[in-house]
Motif scaffolding. Structure first.
Motif, PDB file in Angstrom:
ATOM      1  N   ILE A 174      -7.273  -3.115   1.153  1.00 43.06           N
ATOM      2  CA  ILE A 174      -7.265  -1.893   1.963  1.00 43.06           C
ATOM      3  C   ILE A 174      -6.642  -2.168   3.331  1.00 43.06           C
ATOM      4  N   HIS A 175      -6.929  -3.351   3.893  1.00 45.73           N
ATOM      5  CA  HIS A 175      -6.322  -3.741   5.171  1.00 45.73           C
ATOM      6  C   HIS A 175      -4.799  -3.757   5.038  1.00 45.73           C
ATOM      7  N   ALA A 176      -4.295  -4.330   3.945  1.00 46.84           N
ATOM      8  CA  ALA A 176      -2.850  -4.349   3.700  1.00 46.84           C
ATOM      9  C   ALA A 176      -2.305  -2.926   3.590  1.00 46.84           C
ATOM     10  N   ALA A 177      -3.045  -2.061   2.905  1.00 50.33           N
ATOM     11  CA  ALA A 177      -2.620  -0.665   2.735  1.00 50.33           C
ATOM     12  C   ALA A 177      -2.576   0.064   4.073  1.00 50.33           C
ATOM     13  N   GLU A 178      -3.533  -0.222   4.943  1.00 47.89           N
ATOM     14  CA  GLU A 178      -3.571   0.416   6.264  1.00 47.89           C
ATOM     15  C   GLU A 178      -2.345   0.034   7.093  1.00 47.89           C
ATOM     16  N   ILE A 179      -1.947  -1.226   7.009  1.00 44.58           N
ATOM     17  CA  ILE A 179      -0.751  -1.664   7.748  1.00 44.58           C
ATOM     18  C   ILE A 179       0.490  -0.977   7.183  1.00 44.58           C
ATOM     19  N   ILE A 180       0.601  -0.961   5.865  1.00 45.67           N
ATOM     20  CA  ILE A 180       1.729  -0.306   5.198  1.00 45.67           C
ATOM     21  C   ILE A 180       1.825   1.162   5.612  1.00 45.67           C
ATOM     22  N   ASN A 181       0.674   1.787   5.794  1.00 44.07           N
ATOM     23  CA  ASN A 181       0.643   3.219   6.108  1.00 44.07           C
ATOM     24  C   ASN A 181       1.192   3.539   7.499  1.00 44.07           C
ATOM     25  N   THR A 182       1.461   2.492   8.308  1.00 44.45           N
ATOM     26  CA  THR A 182       2.058   2.715   9.626  1.00 44.45           C
ATOM     27  C   THR A 182       3.579   2.542   9.581  1.00 44.45           C
ATOM     28  N   ALA A 183       4.139   2.289   8.405  1.00 47.07           N
ATOM     29  CA  ALA A 183       5.574   2.019   8.279  1.00 47.07           C
ATOM     30  C   ALA A 183       6.412   3.222   8.704  1.00 47.07           C
ATOM     31  N   THR A 184       7.595   2.938   9.212  1.00 45.62           N
ATOM     32  CA  THR A 184       8.514   3.983   9.657  1.00 45.62           C
ATOM     33  C   THR A 184       9.094   4.748   8.478  1.00 45.62           C
ATOM     34  N   ASN A 185       9.317   4.050   7.380  1.00 48.85           N
ATOM     35  CA  ASN A 185       9.946   4.648   6.200  1.00 48.85           C
ATOM     36  C   ASN A 185       8.919   5.467   5.414  1.00 48.85           C
ATOM     37  N   LEU A 186       8.895   6.768   5.679  1.00 44.01           N
ATOM     38  CA  LEU A 186       7.909   7.650   5.040  1.00 44.01           C
ATOM     39  C   LEU A 186       8.087   7.694   3.531  1.00 44.01           C
ATOM     40  N   ASN A 187       9.319   7.720   3.065  1.00 46.30           N
ATOM     41  CA  ASN A 187       9.569   7.798   1.623  1.00 46.30           C
ATOM     42  C   ASN A 187       8.982   6.594   0.888  1.00 46.30           C
ATOM     43  N   ARG A 188       9.118   5.425   1.510  1.00 47.13           N
ATOM     44  CA  ARG A 188       8.565   4.210   0.893  1.00 47.13           C
ATOM     45  C   ARG A 188       7.039   4.264   0.884  1.00 47.13           C
ATOM     46  N   ARG A 189       6.457   4.775   1.959  1.00 51.95           N
ATOM     47  CA  ARG A 189       4.989   4.929   2.014  1.00 51.95           C
ATOM     48  C   ARG A 189       4.503   5.862   0.913  1.00 51.95           C
ATOM     49  N   LEU A 190       5.235   6.947   0.699  1.00 55.92           N
ATOM     50  CA  LEU A 190       4.850   7.908  -0.336  1.00 55.92           C
ATOM     51  C   LEU A 190       4.942   7.282  -1.731  1.00 55.92           C
ATOM     52  N   GLY A 211      -7.552   9.866   0.421  1.00 55.87           N
ATOM     53  CA  GLY A 211      -7.701  10.240   1.831  1.00 55.87           C
ATOM     54  C   GLY A 211      -6.350  10.315   2.529  1.00 55.87           C
ATOM     55  N   LYS A 212      -5.478   9.336   2.280  1.00 56.52           N
ATOM     56  CA  LYS A 212      -4.147   9.347   2.890  1.00 56.52           C
ATOM     57  C   LYS A 212      -3.275  10.440   2.285  1.00 56.52           C
ATOM     58  N   THR A 213      -3.451  10.656   0.987  1.00 56.39           N
ATOM     59  CA  THR A 213      -2.695  11.726   0.320  1.00 56.39           C
ATOM     60  C   THR A 213      -3.040  13.089   0.926  1.00 56.39           C
ATOM     61  N   GLN A 214      -4.312  13.291   1.189  1.00 55.56           N
ATOM     62  CA  GLN A 214      -4.766  14.576   1.743  1.00 55.56           C
ATOM     63  C   GLN A 214      -4.070  14.892   3.069  1.00 55.56           C
ATOM     64  N   SER A 215      -3.986  13.897   3.951  1.00 53.30           N
ATOM     65  CA  SER A 215      -3.367  14.154   5.257  1.00 53.30           C
ATOM     66  C   SER A 215      -1.854  14.333   5.132  1.00 53.30           C
ATOM     67  N   LEU A 216      -1.207  13.530   4.279  1.00 57.90           N
ATOM     68  CA  LEU A 216       0.245  13.624   4.125  1.00 57.90           C
ATOM     69  C   LEU A 216       0.657  14.876   3.346  1.00 57.90           C
ATOM     70  N   PHE A 217      -0.172  15.286   2.399  1.00 59.78           N
ATOM     71  CA  PHE A 217       0.114  16.419   1.513  1.00 59.78           C
ATOM     72  C   PHE A 217       0.366  17.692   2.317  1.00 59.78           C
ATOM     73  N   ARG A 218      -0.387  17.832   3.413  1.00 63.87           N
ATOM     74  CA  ARG A 218      -0.321  19.069   4.197  1.00 63.87           C
ATOM     75  C   ARG A 218       0.749  19.031   5.288  1.00 63.87           C
ATOM     76  N   GLN A 219       1.390  17.869   5.472  1.00 58.69           N
ATOM     77  CA  GLN A 219       2.322  17.730   6.596  1.00 58.69           C
ATOM     78  C   GLN A 219       3.656  18.426   6.377  1.00 58.69           C
ATOM     79  N   SER A 220       4.118  18.467   5.126  1.00 58.10           N
ATOM     80  CA  SER A 220       5.418  19.096   4.860  1.00 58.10           C
ATOM     81  C   SER A 220       5.546  19.458   3.389  1.00 58.10           C
ATOM     82  N   ALA A 221       6.467  20.375   3.115  1.00 56.78           N
ATOM     83  CA  ALA A 221       6.727  20.781   1.731  1.00 56.78           C
ATOM     84  C   ALA A 221       7.292  19.602   0.929  1.00 56.78           C
ATOM     85  N   GLU A 222       8.073  18.740   1.601  1.00 52.34           N
ATOM     86  CA  GLU A 222       8.652  17.572   0.926  1.00 52.34           C
ATOM     87  C   GLU A 222       7.561  16.603   0.472  1.00 52.34           C
TER      88      GLU A 222
END
Length: 288
Positions: A174-190, A211-222
């Motif tokens: 989970i710690h590794a996932a949290e770091i990854i979730n700060t990456a600049t490349n949004l497409n790669r994070r998705l 939990g991360k999907t929920q926040s990202l899901f609402r950010q944009s249609a893409e």
């Protein structure tokens, strides 16, 4: 020349220390001299295998870890510790980090070694079988992840590989996932998030991913379009825990594509009681 390197291995060179001896032995080994040639004077006159000499130096340095004080009475790093640290930084860092030690002195040392080695320290630390070392590597990764685009790119792959390995402790993954979730490349994070939703079997990581999907899901249609299918597959997968599937249904209910989400939620009407009740509750407002 082999004869000169041989002197260093045997500690007969000027100012020869453990690091010089270890490096010289490693160099002769890498060059590929046979044991027979090394026994002659021109090869250094050895009676012991280079590997044995190398291991003897390494093992002695490992024993020294719990003897050498890191700080003096004034809170300064001791000269002896600095020399010890340099041995591992420029010497067999991988062998140190692969050790199974869990003592506090060892933890201090590996933290310093990983920090000094920067990105290579993260790489070696994540490869270690020792969770103490893995945790130190993840702390270092978090500190340097955003230093540059090149470092982020390099570390992302290492962290992603660590994240997908189910043999590692869940908290570290989970710690590794949290770091990854700060990456600049949004497409790669998705893409990483989608893979977790589709393939991950660990319920704690599934919960994190939702939990991360929920926040990202609402950010944009893409984002919604990218995550909808893996989220739908998660929801309809009967091997997933009911509460997590309900969570997925709640996220899908926030989708802007009304027709698509009604079709997905309607499939839950054939499910067991809790999911069926959730589907009824979510579908009720859309009744004509």
């Amino acid at each position: 020349r082999p004869k000169d390197i041989g002197k260093e291995v045997k500690g007969k060179g000027e100012g020869t220390g453990d690091l010089t001896r270890w490096a010289a032995a490693s160099a002769l080994e890498a060059i590929g001299y046979s044991q027979q040639s090394l026994q002659h004077l021109e090869g250094g006159g050895f009676t012991e295998p280079l590997d044995r000499i190398r291991r003897e130096i390494r093992d002695r340095k490992l024993i020294e870890i719990n003897r050498i004080p890191r700080l003096n009475s004034r809170g300064e790093t001791t000269a002896e510790y600095e020399r010890h640290l340099e041995f591992w930084i420029y010497g067999p860092a991988d062998e140190l980090l692969n050790d199974r030690d869990r003592a506090l002195n060892y933890q201090d040392l590996i933290g310093d070694v990983i920090s000094k080695l920067h990105g290579r320290g993260v790489y070696l630390g994540l490869m270690s079988p020792n969770s103490i070392v893995q945790a130190a590597a993840l702390r270092q990764a978090g500190l340097i992840f955003k230093e540059s685009a090149e470092i982020e790119e390099y570390l992302y792959g290492l962290l992603e590989e660590f994240l997908y390995d189910s043999s590692h402790e869940t908290s570290l993954r989970i710690h590794a996932a949290e770091i990854i979730n700060t990456a600049t490349n949004l497409n790669r994070r998705l893409q990483t998030l989608s893979k977790l939703l589709l393939e991950e079997g660990n319920t704690q990581l599934q919960e994190w991913a939702l939990g991360k999907t929920q926040s990202l899901f609402r950010q944009s249609a893409e984002n919604e379009n990218f995550l909808y299918q893996p989220l739908e597959e998660f929801l309809l997968n009967s091997r997933r825990e009911i509460l997590l599937r309900i969570n997925a249904a709640e996220i899908i209910n926030t989708a802007t594509d009304l027709s698509r989400k009604l079709k997905t939620l309607s499939k839950l009407l054939l499910e067991k009681t809790e999911l069926r009740n959730t589907a009824v509750r979510l579908l009720t407002p859309y009744k004509q």
